[in-house]
Design a protein around this motif. Structure first.
Motif, short mmCIF file in Angstrom:
data_model
loop_
_atom_site.label_atom_id
_atom_site.label_comp_id
_atom_site.label_asym_id
_atom_site.label_seq_id
_atom_site.Cartn_x
_atom_site.Cartn_y
_atom_site.Cartn_z
N PHE A 11 0.77 -1.06 0.07
CA PHE A 11 0.18 0.21 0.12
C PHE A 11 0.82 1.20 -0.11
N MET A 12 0.75 2.10 -1.20
CA MET A 12 1.33 3.32 -1.25
C MET A 12 0.61 4.56 -0.83
N PRO A 13 0.87 5.23 0.18
CA PRO A 13 0.06 6.48 0.33
C PRO A 13 0.47 7.59 -0.67
N VAL A 64 -2.74 7.65 9.18
CA VAL A 64 -1.88 7.03 8.41
C VAL A 64 -0.47 7.62 8.51
N ASP A 65 -0.37 9.24 8.37
CA ASP A 65 0.75 10.10 8.47
C ASP A 65 1.35 9.90 9.81
N GLY A 68 9.46 7.54 11.82
CA GLY A 68 10.64 8.43 11.25
C GLY A 68 10.20 8.80 9.67
N ALA A 69 9.09 8.37 9.27
CA ALA A 69 8.69 8.53 7.76
C ALA A 69 7.79 9.86 7.80
N THR A 70 7.99 10.77 6.93
CA THR A 70 7.38 11.79 6.83
C THR A 70 6.58 12.40 5.44
N PHE A 71 5.43 12.82 5.58
CA PHE A 71 4.81 13.27 4.05
C PHE A 71 4.67 14.78 4.00
N PRO A 72 4.75 15.32 3.15
CA PRO A 72 4.88 14.90 1.71
C PRO A 72 6.15 14.40 1.41
#
Length: 136
Positions: free
Chosen positions: A95-97, A122-123, A130-134
């Motif tokens: 699954f890729m946001p 999800v964000d 440690g993973a951020t969007f955008p």
């Protein structure tokens, strides 16, 4: 003997045609996302500055499963960016946001829509590791 070969050829071509039509129709028809209760979730987030590949804890795994499970996956071509380098996987399901923060998740070759509140969740789960969007 010649008629037998022609009949076999016609039957083979007919079966192949029906199979191809079935594949095309099944590709464009919506389907429902189903994730095994026993599959662990793993986040993958690889950018110039970060290289994160981690298994989620049970509560985060359950929360993402709840968000994605039962959603209708449809064929589309959104303009959002998607990458396996910013994804969560349950076994072989990836699954890729949307990298731009939209409420769209690429699920295999199809897409699912989630609510803004679900996207926020999800964000937050990604950020916890440690993973951020955008990301694009």
């Amino acid at each position: 003997m010649e008629n037998k070969r022609k009949n076999i050829l016609y039957i083979s071509v007919g079966v192949a045609f029906v199979f191809v039509v079935f594949l095309i129709v099944s590709y464009f028809l919506p389907s429902t996302v189903g994730i095994s209760e026993h599959a662990d979730a793993k986040i993958k987030y690889i950018t110039e500055n970060k290289n994160i590949e981690v298994t989620l804890d049970d509560s985060d795994c359950d929360e993402l499963r709840r968000i994605f499970n039962g959603k209708t996956a449809y064929h589309d071509s959104p303009s959002c960016g998607f990458t396996e380098s910013a994804s969560v996987s349950f076994g072989n399901q990836i699954f890729m946001p949307a990298c731009d923060g939209d409420e769209i998740i690429k699920a295999g070759l199809k897409y699912i829509s989630i609510s803004p509140k679900e996207r926020d969740t999800v964000d937050k789960i990604f950020a916890k590791y440690g993973a951020t969007f955008p990301c694009a």
